[in-house]
Scaffold this motif. Structure first.
Motif, mmCIF file in Angstrom:
data_model
loop_
_atom_site.group_PDB
_atom_site.id
_atom_site.type_symbol
_atom_site.label_atom_id
_atom_site.label_comp_id
_atom_site.label_asym_id
_atom_site.label_seq_id
_atom_site.Cartn_x
_atom_site.Cartn_y
_atom_site.Cartn_z
ATOM 1 N N ILE A 10 -10.039 -13.821 -8.046
ATOM 2 C CA ILE A 10 -8.627 -13.923 -7.655
ATOM 3 C C ILE A 10 -7.796 -12.921 -8.448
ATOM 4 C CG2 ILE A 10 -6.617 -15.464 -7.638
ATOM 5 C CD1 ILE A 10 -8.635 -17.772 -7.112
ATOM 6 N N ALA A 11 -8.102 -12.768 -9.736
ATOM 7 C CA ALA A 11 -7.335 -11.829 -10.567
ATOM 8 C C ALA A 11 -7.497 -10.401 -10.072
ATOM 9 C CB ALA A 11 -7.779 -11.951 -12.026
ATOM 10 N N ALA A 12 -8.741 -9.999 -9.757
ATOM 11 C CA ALA A 12 -8.980 -8.626 -9.301
ATOM 12 C C ALA A 12 -8.328 -8.395 -7.936
ATOM 13 C CB ALA A 12 -10.485 -8.354 -9.232
ATOM 14 N N PHE A 13 -8.468 -9.368 -7.048
ATOM 15 C CA PHE A 13 -7.873 -9.300 -5.707
ATOM 16 C C PHE A 13 -6.349 -9.154 -5.815
ATOM 17 C CE2 PHE A 13 -5.980 -11.516 -2.052
ATOM 18 C CZ PHE A 13 -6.684 -11.005 -0.978
ATOM 19 N N ALA A 14 -5.741 -9.994 -6.656
ATOM 20 C CA ALA A 14 -4.282 -9.952 -6.800
ATOM 21 C C ALA A 14 -3.838 -8.643 -7.446
ATOM 22 C CB ALA A 14 -3.809 -11.148 -7.624
ATOM 23 N N GLY A 15 -4.602 -8.176 -8.433
ATOM 24 C CA GLY A 15 -4.250 -6.926 -9.085
ATOM 25 C C GLY A 15 -4.311 -5.749 -8.124
ATOM 26 N N LEU A 16 -5.325 -5.776 -7.263
ATOM 27 C CA LEU A 16 -5.496 -4.684 -6.297
ATOM 28 C C LEU A 16 -4.373 -4.664 -5.270
ATOM 29 C CD1 LEU A 16 -7.612 -2.502 -5.235
ATOM 30 C CD2 LEU A 16 -8.266 -4.265 -3.596
ATOM 31 N N LEU A 17 -3.956 -5.841 -4.806
ATOM 32 C CA LEU A 17 -3.058 -5.891 -3.646
ATOM 33 C C LEU A 17 -1.589 -6.123 -3.987
ATOM 34 C CD1 LEU A 17 -5.292 -7.772 -1.062
ATOM 35 C CD2 LEU A 17 -4.613 -5.375 -1.047
ATOM 36 N N ALA A 18 -1.297 -6.931 -5.012
ATOM 37 C CA ALA A 18 0.106 -7.317 -5.215
ATOM 38 C C ALA A 18 1.024 -6.137 -5.556
ATOM 39 C CB ALA A 18 0.204 -8.426 -6.267
ATOM 40 N N PRO A 19 0.688 -5.296 -6.544
ATOM 41 C CA PRO A 19 1.645 -4.218 -6.867
ATOM 42 C C PRO A 19 1.877 -3.239 -5.713
ATOM 43 C CG PRO A 19 0.052 -4.532 -8.643
ATOM 44 C CD PRO A 19 -0.443 -5.321 -7.481
ATOM 45 N N PRO A 20 0.812 -2.704 -5.056
ATOM 46 C CA PRO A 20 1.115 -1.803 -3.933
ATOM 47 C C PRO A 20 1.784 -2.526 -2.763
ATOM 48 C CG PRO A 20 -1.233 -2.175 -4.064
ATOM 49 C CD PRO A 20 -0.643 -2.777 -5.296
ATOM 50 N N PHE A 21 1.509 -3.829 -2.619
ATOM 51 C CA PHE A 21 2.189 -4.578 -1.553
ATOM 52 C C PHE A 21 3.700 -4.573 -1.789
ATOM 53 C CE2 PHE A 21 4.143 -8.491 0.005
ATOM 54 C CZ PHE A 21 3.806 -8.441 1.350
ATOM 55 N N LEU A 22 4.092 -4.758 -3.045
ATOM 56 C CA LEU A 22 5.531 -4.739 -3.351
ATOM 57 C C LEU A 22 6.140 -3.383 -3.019
ATOM 58 C CD1 LEU A 22 5.684 -6.770 -6.690
ATOM 59 C CD2 LEU A 22 6.324 -7.491 -4.377
ATOM 60 N N ILE A 23 5.407 -2.316 -3.340
ATOM 61 C CA ILE A 23 5.912 -0.966 -3.049
ATOM 62 C C ILE A 23 6.042 -0.750 -1.542
ATOM 63 C CG2 ILE A 23 5.338 1.488 -3.183
ATOM 64 C CD1 ILE A 23 4.095 0.938 -5.903
ATOM 65 N N VAL A 24 4.969 -1.089 -0.824
ATOM 66 C CA VAL A 24 4.958 -0.853 0.618
ATOM 67 C C VAL A 24 6.051 -1.679 1.311
ATOM 68 C CG1 VAL A 24 3.591 -1.715 2.548
ATOM 69 C CG2 VAL A 24 2.672 0.069 1.111
ATOM 70 N N THR A 25 6.238 -2.915 0.845
ATOM 71 C CA THR A 25 7.261 -3.761 1.458
ATOM 72 C C THR A 25 8.655 -3.211 1.176
ATOM 73 O OG1 THR A 25 5.776 -5.615 1.129
ATOM 74 C CG2 THR A 25 8.025 -6.140 1.741
ATOM 75 N N THR A 26 8.843 -2.680 -0.025
ATOM 76 C CA THR A 26 10.130 -2.037 -0.323
ATOM 77 C C THR A 26 10.358 -0.849 0.608
ATOM 78 O OG1 THR A 26 9.790 -2.642 -2.630
ATOM 79 C CG2 THR A 26 11.505 -1.020 -2.173
ATOM 80 N N LEU A 27 9.311 -0.049 0.824
ATOM 81 C CA LEU A 27 9.438 1.090 1.741
ATOM 82 C C LEU A 27 9.745 0.610 3.164
ATOM 83 C CD1 LEU A 27 6.514 3.402 0.523
ATOM 84 C CD2 LEU A 27 8.973 3.669 0.133
ATOM 85 N N ALA A 28 9.119 -0.500 3.570
ATOM 86 C CA ALA A 28 9.374 -1.043 4.907
ATOM 87 C C ALA A 28 10.840 -1.443 5.037
ATOM 88 C CB ALA A 28 8.463 -2.240 5.173
ATOM 89 N N LEU A 29 11.363 -2.052 3.973
ATOM 90 C CA LEU A 29 12.770 -2.460 3.956
ATOM 91 C C LEU A 29 13.685 -1.247 4.079
ATOM 92 C CD1 LEU A 29 13.144 -5.384 1.563
ATOM 93 C CD2 LEU A 29 15.215 -4.278 2.404
ATOM 94 N N LEU A 30 13.379 -0.207 3.303
ATOM 95 C CA LEU A 30 14.186 1.022 3.364
ATOM 96 C C LEU A 30 14.107 1.642 4.759
ATOM 97 C CD1 LEU A 30 13.294 2.610 -0.090
ATOM 98 C CD2 LEU A 30 15.466 1.568 0.604
ATOM 99 N N TYR A 31 12.892 1.633 5.324
ATOM 100 C CA TYR A 31 12.712 2.212 6.659
ATOM 101 C C TYR A 31 13.532 1.432 7.690
ATOM 102 C CZ TYR A 31 10.413 3.665 10.991
ATOM 103 O OH TYR A 31 10.152 4.126 12.258
ATOM 104 N N ALA A 32 13.542 0.101 7.546
ATOM 105 C CA ALA A 32 14.304 -0.715 8.498
ATOM 106 C C ALA A 32 15.788 -0.361 8.434
ATOM 107 C CB ALA A 32 14.083 -2.199 8.207
ATOM 108 N N HIS A 33 16.277 0.001 7.226
ATOM 109 C CA HIS A 33 17.704 0.312 7.090
ATOM 110 C C HIS A 33 18.026 1.755 7.447
ATOM 111 C CE1 HIS A 33 19.483 -3.356 5.427
ATOM 112 N NE2 HIS A 33 18.282 -3.574 4.938
ATOM 113 N N TYR A 34 17.137 2.667 7.043
ATOM 114 C CA TYR A 34 17.465 4.093 7.174
ATOM 115 C C TYR A 34 16.567 4.839 8.150
ATOM 116 C CZ TYR A 34 19.976 2.935 2.915
ATOM 117 O OH TYR A 34 20.811 2.335 2.008
#
Lengths: 200, 176
Positions: free
Chosen positions: A94-118
């Protein structure tokens, strides 16, 4: 890959390995590999696990990766889970899975949010259009490089299967699950027959 | 169709797809496109091409393109559900198999199946290239850029990031 040789030379008389990492260290290590990985994390995972931390020998890594490649799903995600399990059981997975996915997920979701606005801003539209055209070209180049060994070995079975899947999914736009449910058994049977004929 | 209904379709679509994701996320792109653009109309062709570009510009596993698609379908919850649906079932399978396989000896099966899957996943990646080219390349200049990037990336060891940057600059200048 100039740093490979000294490491390789040291391995035989200085076999594995470093003390095994804690669950938290697993999380951090996978987060780092993931955030370093533009266009694929595998290279960074191998470098971190085998060369830097020396948690696995190159052979162990290859063996683990072969299993993950064989199973369905994103290879690198499978690798994180299998590696985590070997080190620290379920918690390690679980730790390795979360480490692999959580940080880039936050980045990608932020980019998705920016894309939705701009996303409709003309300058951004033009940039993304140019990037996507180039990115498609890169994907084609990777595909070509993977195809070369098959072309060189002139394996008719493999080439027929490759073209069949390309036409069914890419040109006819048939659903992937149905296509694979037919082509996977076919390809396994054909590969098995070809290998037997090769051995005989 | 809002809220829970959409989330359930996102979970079902990507959970099912994950079981057929041989050869990684790049090979699953035609099916992701079919799910997101053709079947559910979560996004347009152009938005799908943009999504692919954004995914290439982001760090992390390529599979995170499904987070972007999920966001289009149902916001942040959609992104989370799509990502977990695409990763958790196969991760659980990998965990289980790796525990069982500790003493499996050397069965010829994994090598055989892997050899059989290689041409299929390359065929799927080629299909991805075609589907994405139709979504992204709306002009002659765009096709030329795609072909040029493909040739440069195949023939040189240029860092791919520079090709993406060059594409972005050409786009910004209005040449594409």
């Amino acid at each position: 890959m100039s740093s490979d040789s000294p490491v390789a030379a040291r391995l035989p008389r200085d076999p594995p390995m470093s003390p095994l990492p804690s669950t938290f260290a697993l999380f951090v290590a996978f987060a780092k590999m993931s955030l370093a990985g533009f266009g694929g994390v595998l290279v960074f995972a191998r470098r971190a696990i085998v060369d830097k931390h020396r948690w696995m020998s190159a052979d162990e890594f290859n063996e683990t990766f072969a299993l993950c490649h064989f199973l369905p799903g994103p290879n690198i995600v499978n690798l994180s889970v299998v590696f985590g399990a070997r080190i620290r059981g379920l918690a390690g997975s679980i730790a390795a899975f979360a480490g692999l996915l959580a940080p880039p997920f936050l980045i990608v979701t932020t980019l998705a949010l920016l894309y939705a606005h701009y996303g409709d801003v003309p300058a951004l539209r033009r940039v993304l259009n140019g990037v996507s055209c180039a990115a498609v070209g890169l994907l084609m180049a990777v595909t070509w490089r993977m195809m070369l060994p098959l072309l060189k070995r002139r394996e008719p079975v493999a080439l027929v299967m490759l073209v069949a899947v390309f036409v069914a999914v890419g040109v006819l736009r048939w659903p992937l699950p149905q296509v694979l449910l037919v082509t996977i058994p076919l390809s396994i049977a054909a590969t098995w027959l070809a290998q037997r004929r090769g051995a005989a | 169709m809002t809220g829970l209904g959409t989330l359930i379709s996102v979970a079902a679509a990507f959970g099912w797809l994950s079981l057929f994701a041989v050869g990684g996320a790049a090979a699953a792109i035609p099916e992701i496109h079919r799910i997101a653009v053709d079947l559910n109309h979560w996004m347009t062709d152009a938005q799908f091409a943009d999504t692919f570009a954004i995914a290439q510009l982001s760090p992390g596993p390529n599979v995170l393109i499904v987070s972007l698609v999920g966001y289009h379908a149902a916001g942040i919850a959609g992104a989370l559900v799509a990502t977990l649906a695409m990763c958790v079932p196969t991760a659980a399978l990998a965990y289980t198999v790796s525990r069982l396989l500790h003493r499996a000896g050397d069965s010829p099966w994994p090598a055989l199946v892997q050899a059989a899957l290689v041409p299929l996943s390359i065929g799927l990646m080629a299909a991805s290239g075609l589907v994405l080219a139709f979504a992204a390349d709306g002009s002659i200049a765009a096709v030329v850029l795609t072909v040029a990037a493909a040739v440069l990336a195949a023939a040189t060891s240029l860092n791919p990031v520079w090709l993406l940057v060059a594409g972005g600059i050409l786009g910004l200048l209005g040449w594409i």
